[in-house]
Design a protein around this motif. Structure first.
Motif, short mmCIF file in Angstrom:
data_model
loop_
_atom_site.label_atom_id
_atom_site.label_comp_id
_atom_site.label_asym_id
_atom_site.label_seq_id
_atom_site.Cartn_x
_atom_site.Cartn_y
_atom_site.Cartn_z
N ALA A 75 0.88 -1.29 0.07
CA ALA A 75 0.13 0.03 -0.07
C ALA A 75 0.67 1.23 0.09
CB ALA A 75 -1.00 0.02 1.18
N MET A 76 1.99 1.11 0.70
CA MET A 76 2.85 2.48 0.81
C MET A 76 3.52 2.52 -0.47
SD MET A 76 3.60 2.93 4.72
CE MET A 76 5.41 2.92 4.56
N LYS A 77 3.85 1.65 -1.22
CA LYS A 77 4.46 1.46 -2.40
C LYS A 77 3.50 1.98 -3.43
CE LYS A 77 7.09 -1.09 -5.84
NZ LYS A 77 7.44 -2.56 -6.37
N GLN A 78 2.40 1.42 -3.58
CA GLN A 78 1.37 2.20 -4.44
C GLN A 78 1.07 3.94 -4.36
OE1 GLN A 78 -2.44 -0.24 -4.17
NE2 GLN A 78 -3.06 0.76 -6.11
N THR A 79 0.89 4.03 -2.94
CA THR A 79 0.65 5.24 -2.63
C THR A 79 1.79 6.26 -3.29
OG1 THR A 79 -0.71 4.64 -0.51
CG2 THR A 79 0.27 6.97 -0.68
N GLY A 80 2.89 5.83 -2.88
CA GLY A 80 4.23 6.61 -3.41
C GLY A 80 4.04 6.69 -4.93
N LEU A 81 3.70 5.72 -5.57
CA LEU A 81 3.77 5.88 -7.11
C LEU A 81 2.76 6.63 -7.64
CD1 LEU A 81 4.36 2.03 -7.68
CD2 LEU A 81 5.90 3.96 -8.32
N LEU A 82 1.47 6.51 -7.04
CA LEU A 82 0.39 7.48 -7.34
C LEU A 82 0.86 9.05 -7.17
CD1 LEU A 82 -2.81 5.39 -6.27
CD2 LEU A 82 -1.93 5.67 -8.53
N GLN A 83 1.25 9.20 -6.09
CA GLN A 83 1.53 10.64 -5.73
C GLN A 83 2.71 11.23 -6.58
OE1 GLN A 83 2.45 10.43 -1.50
NE2 GLN A 83 0.27 10.85 -1.09
N ASP A 84 3.39 10.27 -7.17
CA ASP A 84 4.40 10.85 -8.26
C ASP A 84 3.86 11.23 -9.19
OD1 ASP A 84 6.77 10.19 -6.63
OD2 ASP A 84 7.11 8.46 -7.70
N GLU A 85 2.60 10.90 -9.53
CA GLU A 85 1.71 11.03 -10.90
C GLU A 85 0.72 12.21 -10.49
OE1 GLU A 85 0.30 7.50 -12.59
OE2 GLU A 85 2.25 6.91 -13.16
N ASN A 86 1.06 12.81 -9.30
CA ASN A 86 0.05 13.74 -8.86
C ASN A 86 -1.43 13.28 -8.29
OD1 ASN A 86 1.94 15.94 -8.74
ND2 ASN A 86 1.63 16.24 -11.06
N VAL A 87 -1.43 12.21 -8.11
CA VAL A 87 -2.77 11.55 -7.70
C VAL A 87 -2.96 11.72 -6.13
CG1 VAL A 87 -4.17 9.40 -7.59
CG2 VAL A 87 -2.99 10.19 -9.74
N ALA A 88 -3.80 12.20 -5.52
CA ALA A 88 -3.89 12.49 -4.19
C ALA A 88 -4.30 11.23 -3.45
CB ALA A 88 -4.92 13.50 -3.74
N VAL A 89 -3.67 10.92 -2.57
CA VAL A 89 -4.16 9.84 -1.90
C VAL A 89 -4.21 9.92 -0.37
CG1 VAL A 89 -3.44 6.97 -1.23
CG2 VAL A 89 -2.69 8.18 -3.55
N LEU A 90 -5.61 10.04 0.05
CA LEU A 90 -5.62 10.26 1.60
C LEU A 90 -6.37 9.34 2.40
CD1 LEU A 90 -7.19 13.96 0.87
CD2 LEU A 90 -4.90 13.27 1.59
N SER A 91 -5.43 8.69 3.25
CA SER A 91 -5.93 7.74 4.12
C SER A 91 -6.34 6.55 3.12
CB SER A 91 -7.27 8.47 4.77
OG SER A 91 -8.08 7.40 5.19
N ASN A 92 -5.47 6.13 2.62
CA ASN A 92 -5.35 4.85 1.94
C ASN A 92 -6.63 4.77 0.69
OD1 ASN A 92 -3.66 2.79 1.90
ND2 ASN A 92 -5.40 1.32 2.10
N ARG A 93 -7.09 6.20 0.17
CA ARG A 93 -8.19 6.25 -0.68
C ARG A 93 -7.78 7.32 -1.57
NH1 ARG A 93 -13.57 5.59 0.30
NH2 ARG A 93 -13.11 4.23 1.95
N VAL A 94 -8.30 7.19 -2.53
CA VAL A 94 -8.20 8.17 -3.90
C VAL A 94 -9.55 8.75 -4.25
CG1 VAL A 94 -7.83 8.40 -6.21
CG2 VAL A 94 -6.38 7.10 -4.91
#
Length: 114
Positions: A75-94
DNA sequence: TAAGTGACGATCG
DNA sequence: TCGATCGCCACTT
């Protein structure tokens, strides 16, 4: 398992998700020609061959939640990868309202060529 | 052949 | 929003 011809179709569909956007498992299943087989999509993501680069982290549950438990390594890896693409991930949710991929006809045709 | 298992989805309280 | 439940289906044991 990876002999399943449906898997390739699923991986290609996931590859068509543009950076900065996300899609749900059910959505991928639909686009891959497997309506109602969301669970199969989840399985297939676990069988992605190493010689293929598939943006598996752009696939979420229909609610926008990540597929992995909050705090898990995945989950942490996925969150990081998404944020790299400017996708906001808040509390394990988009926020799907802002980031969900809505395929255009052109994108679909492009996918079919691959 | 039957039962167990999931990177799911829709629904309900 | 969250957890429990049920339906679902391919794959494993």
């Amino acid at each position: 398992m990876s002999h399943n011809p449906h898997y390739k179709q699923i991986w290609q569909t996931v590859c068509a998700i543009p950076a900065g956007k996300v899609a749900s498992y059910g959505q991928i299943a639909d686009l891959a020609g497997l309506p109602g087989r969301a669970r199969l999509v989840g399985k297939s993501l676990g069988y992605i061959p190493s010689d293929m680069s598939v943006p598996w982290y752009r696939v979420l549950r229909s609610s926008g939640q990540l597929a992995f438990p909050k705090g898990s390594e995945q989950a942490m890896k996925q969150t990081g990868l998404l944020q790299d693409e400017n996708v906001a991930v808040l509390s394990n949710r988009v926020k799907l309202a802002s980031f969900q991929w809505q395929p255009t006809l052109e994108e679909m045709l492009w996918k079919l060529q691959q």
